[in-house]
Motif scaffolding. Structure first.
Motif, short mmCIF file in Angstrom:
data_model
loop_
_atom_site.label_atom_id
_atom_site.label_comp_id
_atom_site.label_asym_id
_atom_site.label_seq_id
_atom_site.Cartn_x
_atom_site.Cartn_y
_atom_site.Cartn_z
N LEU A 87 -27.22 45.34 -10.56
CA LEU A 87 -28.43 46.18 -10.60
C LEU A 87 -28.16 47.52 -11.28
N GLY A 88 -27.01 48.11 -10.98
CA GLY A 88 -26.67 49.40 -11.56
C GLY A 88 -26.42 49.32 -13.05
N ALA A 119 -20.61 42.53 -13.40
CA ALA A 119 -20.85 42.36 -11.96
C ALA A 119 -19.99 41.23 -11.38
N VAL A 120 -19.89 40.13 -12.10
CA VAL A 120 -19.06 39.02 -11.64
C VAL A 120 -17.59 39.44 -11.59
N MET A 121 -17.16 40.16 -12.61
CA MET A 121 -15.76 40.63 -12.63
C MET A 121 -15.48 41.57 -11.46
N VAL A 122 -16.38 42.49 -11.20
CA VAL A 122 -16.18 43.43 -10.09
C VAL A 122 -16.23 42.70 -8.76
N GLY A 123 -17.23 41.84 -8.56
CA GLY A 123 -17.36 41.10 -7.30
C GLY A 123 -16.16 40.21 -7.02
N LEU A 124 -15.74 39.43 -8.01
CA LEU A 124 -14.56 38.57 -7.81
C LEU A 124 -13.29 39.38 -7.67
N PRO A 154 -27.11 45.49 -21.70
CA PRO A 154 -27.81 44.20 -21.84
C PRO A 154 -27.52 43.31 -20.63
N LYS A 155 -28.45 42.43 -20.33
CA LYS A 155 -28.37 41.59 -19.13
C LYS A 155 -27.06 40.80 -19.04
N LEU A 156 -26.65 40.17 -20.15
CA LEU A 156 -25.42 39.35 -20.13
C LEU A 156 -24.19 40.21 -19.82
#
Length: 148
Positions: free
Chosen positions: A45-46, A60-65, A52-54
């Motif tokens: 979201l941030g 986000a996936v990199m940070v979350g994982l 860009p969306k991609l």
């Protein structure tokens, strides 16, 4: 009979420790997954406001994982008794990205929810009041009255 020959059946109060630890492991994994998932989502979201969306999804996936793996590795190192210095360095690398994007997401959310909504309502009230004054002035204007 030596001390090493006792079985779990002879000490039932200690045999449940593995089950209890499995329950704690499950709770830890669930909390780590939820917290990392939430952080990944708010990171998206941030970053979505600025990138860009991609790219926002990828970051986000990199940070979350990354946060999820750091949680699991930190826990495993503490159980084994290894140093956690390298893991904390990894956390210091991931944390700024998460913190900046999460702060941006929360700040933007409240700005849109509170400030923008109030500003739009106030702008509409001003527009409506101005329109009413204009219509009243047109109705009172001599030339407008003669034409009508």
């Amino acid at each position: 009979m030596s001390i090493h020959e006792f079985t779990d059946e002879q000490f039932p109060e200690e045999s449940g420790n593995n089950t209890n630890m499995d329950g704690l492991d499950l709770i830890f994994k669930l909390i780590a997954l939820l917290a990392s998932g939430f952080s990944g989502y708010t990171t998206y979201l941030g970053f979505d406001y600025d990138f860009p969306k991609l790219m926002a999804i990828t970051l986000a996936v990199m940070v979350g994982l990354g946060l999820l793996m750091i949680n699991f590795k930190l826990r495993q190192s503490r159980i084994v008794g290894e140093s956690v210095g390298k893991i904390l360095l990894a956390l210091l690398f991931v944390l700024p990205f998460s913190f900046i994007s999460n702060t941006n997401a929360i700040y933007t959310f409240f700005m849109e929810k509170d400030v923008v909504e109030k500003t739009q309502i106030e702008a509409w009230k001003n527009f409506d009041a101005g329109t009413s004054k204009l219509l009243a002035a047109i109705e009172d204007h001599e030339i407008s009255i003669k034409v009508a």
